[in-house]
Design a protein around this motif. Sequence first.
Motif, PDB file in Angstrom:
ATOM      1  N   SER A   1      -4.067   8.420  -7.142  1.00  0.00           N
ATOM      2  CA  SER A   1      -5.132   7.443  -7.367  1.00  0.00           C
ATOM      3  C   SER A   1      -4.616   6.363  -8.303  1.00  0.00           C
ATOM      4  O   SER A   1      -3.499   6.455  -8.817  1.00  0.00           O
TER       5      SER A   1
ATOM      6  N   SER B   1      -6.813   3.612  -4.465  1.00  0.00           N
ATOM      7  CA  SER B   1      -5.419   3.963  -4.198  1.00  0.00           C
ATOM      8  C   SER B   1      -4.482   3.129  -5.068  1.00  0.00           C
ATOM      9  O   SER B   1      -4.740   1.955  -5.327  1.00  0.00           O
TER      10      SER B   1
ATOM     11  N   ASN C   1     -12.271   2.232  -3.260  1.00  0.00           N
ATOM     12  CA  ASN C   1     -10.896   1.811  -3.013  1.00  0.00           C
ATOM     13  C   ASN C   1     -10.113   2.100  -4.287  1.00  0.00           C
ATOM     14  O   ASN C   1     -10.050   1.276  -5.197  1.00  0.00           O
TER      15      ASN C   1
ATOM     16  N   PRO D   1       0.832  -1.218   0.000  1.00  0.00           N
ATOM     17  CA  PRO D   1       0.000   0.000   0.000  1.00  0.00           C
ATOM     18  C   PRO D   1       0.861   1.261   0.000  1.00  0.00           C
ATOM     19  O   PRO D   1       2.047   1.225   0.302  1.00  0.00           O
TER      20      PRO D   1
ATOM     21  N   ARG E   1      -9.290  12.307  -0.179  1.00  0.00           N
ATOM     22  CA  ARG E   1      -8.682  11.176   0.522  1.00  0.00           C
ATOM     23  C   ARG E   1      -9.745  10.247   1.101  1.00  0.00           C
ATOM     24  O   ARG E   1      -9.596   9.017   1.062  1.00  0.00           O
TER      25      ARG E   1
ATOM     26  N   ARG F   1     -11.321   8.275  -1.709  1.00  0.00           N
ATOM     27  CA  ARG F   1     -10.358   7.311  -2.259  1.00  0.00           C
ATOM     28  C   ARG F   1     -10.215   6.089  -1.351  1.00  0.00           C
ATOM     29  O   ARG F   1     -10.130   4.957  -1.823  1.00  0.00           O
ATOM     30  N   ASP F   2     -10.174   6.326  -0.037  1.00  0.00           N
ATOM     31  CA  ASP F   2      -9.851   5.272   0.926  1.00  0.00           C
ATOM     32  C   ASP F   2     -11.103   4.781   1.643  1.00  0.00           C
ATOM     33  O   ASP F   2     -11.273   4.990   2.843  1.00  0.00           O
ATOM     34  N   TRP F   3     -12.011   4.182   0.901  1.00  0.00           N
ATOM     35  CA  TRP F   3     -13.195   3.490   1.423  1.00  0.00           C
ATOM     36  C   TRP F   3     -14.207   4.407   2.103  1.00  0.00           C
ATOM     37  O   TRP F   3     -15.185   3.950   2.675  1.00  0.00           O
TER      38      TRP F   3
ATOM     39  N   TYR G   1     -16.000   5.297   9.137  1.00  0.00           N
ATOM     40  CA  TYR G   1     -16.301   5.641   7.744  1.00  0.00           C
ATOM     41  C   TYR G   1     -17.295   6.794   7.697  1.00  0.00           C
ATOM     42  O   TYR G   1     -18.427   6.685   8.154  1.00  0.00           O
TER      43      TYR G   1
ATOM     44  N   SER H   1     -10.466  11.128   7.366  1.00  0.00           N
ATOM     45  CA  SER H   1      -9.054  11.426   7.108  1.00  0.00           C
ATOM     46  C   SER H   1      -8.499  12.335   8.192  1.00  0.00           C
ATOM     47  O   SER H   1      -9.241  12.870   9.025  1.00  0.00           O
TER      48      SER H   1
END
Length: 623
Positions: A55, A480, A478, A31, A439, A442-444, A472, A448
């Motif tokens: 991304s 990334s 997802n 990751p 962010r 992008r991340d579920w 969340y 952030s």
Amino acid sequence: MAKYKYSYGGVLIGKKEVAAINKVVQKNYWPLASEGEKMEQEAAKFLGVKHGILSNSGSSAGLLALSALELPKGSEVIIPAVTFPTIFNIILQCGLTPVVVDSKIGTYNLDPNEIEAAISEKTKAIICVHAVGNPVDMPRVMEVARKHNLRVLEDNCLAEGTLIKTSKGDIPIQDIKIGDDVLTRKGYRRVLKTVYRGKKEVITKMGITATPDHPFIHKKGVKSLDGLNPSDILYTWNEKLFCIEEKSIIDILNQNIDTKESIIGLEQKLGSWLSIVRNGLILLGKFLKECLFTIKTEIHLIMMLPISNLLHPSYTVNTTLEITDEMLLPGKIFPVQEKRLSYGIHLQRVVYGIVNRVYKDGQKERKKVYDLEIEGEHEFFANNILVHNCDGWGGTINGKAVGSFGDISFTSFHAAHIVAMGQGGGVFTNDEELARRVRMYRDWGRQSDIPRRINGDKWPTLPEDYDSRFIYEKIGYNLSPLELQAAMGRVQLKKIGKIKKLRARNFAYLYENLSKFDDLIMPRWIEGAEPSWFAFPLSTKSKRGPLVAYLEKNGIETRSMFSGNILRHPAFANVEHRSMITNGSDCNFILTNSFWLGCHPRYGKKELDWVVSVFKKYYDRAS
């Protein structure tokens, strides 16, 4: 797959890229980590913006950028007919409506003069696609966007009455004239243009009145007015010391408060009193730093309670107060019913509250708004606070990087593109809040900028000890990329100057030699632009098919000009949209007569001479 002697794309890869990838592989960590963070910072710095978010593709980057704007469902987004299909797709995926305008032969970009006719009450954004690296006329697009308050480009205006710091003293923004010298961080700079934007909705927040999107410069970047927090550090002008200072918003608004004056009528010593705030009690001595903005009402109150009466440190304080017009006066003292719970016993007593200052944060109204263009600068002092006035990959317009003009931009780092991560993309912005949203999406969808490991009392529906890393906040994705891709991209970024120079050389050579053929329509670009050419676009006056077939047969790779007219593709036949395209629109000609070939930096004069000779043979044979 055909073996081309002359292809349009491919990574200009060397030993350094391979070594960077292998280094990550050997760590067995996949990751995004330190390489990803550095790539984001370095790419953002290259564009001259504050924030970069990587991304897994350019298409994903577009989806993240548009999602982060959080436009109302059903809003319209203007796009050019000559585009990549995912530009159309992301609009639909966000619950918005595409509005398609024409693209012009030669530039293959949208015409800013035709945007205005496409704008309706529902229009909220414009997506500008810089076809094959040829910059859209962004200064003109921004003029149209500002006029109609379109969100995708910066709409930064200050309300009538805002005092601008000039060499002649503080002058209301509506009275500023061309030639006036206004104060910036680099000294006084001349006003080149004053612009009245009409009446727009403005908000008042923490003593500042402007359009919600107006950017303010703070220590960690740029934020819109509606995204400012009381703790943000802004740059202010100290009139007495004649210098710039860094101050939090709370300090700016409280700098003239006399603490002793604010507690007239109460005889106890300052240090022995507590202020009741939203989440508990704090010492009065900390009031100037914390108390004023903790009570979420239109009035910010100080309510006092003697320490000597406290029975136990674990208690809760709940205050109820009916606000009346008589209370809306600084210095007004009035009784407040205070309730305290200690050891299960409900106690009540009357204490005194004092109105310190009256604010009407969040108030919305319509006012005349103005904007300034400053010589060589994008910032100036308004009401003694430093603000911004306005802001493609590798390309520039009058020295300003394409991709830094608007609220947010996105790019592809595909293997065929100028800077490559193998597969990847990026989103770039000066807006801290937009970057934070990108962010999250992008991340579920997880929150952030996590300040602490556990939830605490931030989200009441979750346990206090819940791991903050897995809370969340958005319905996200997802999207990334991998750490090894970022490592490769960092090496590529260091080559951008060389890559751009070689592409420009090849483009110029092709332009000079292919312009000799009367059947070919040469590319055009706007005055002041320095494109970073991804490819060499062409249109034919005759039928395109025979020429393209001949080039391909002889080993020269070609591509159609993206979608040509996106609305002619079967995927979009039955989707909701609005079209400004007619039978005579240029995009229909582009669909049937336009294509591109490469100007890749791996090729030199020998290969280019051969490409030109193939064109010559075709046209000699045709004649």
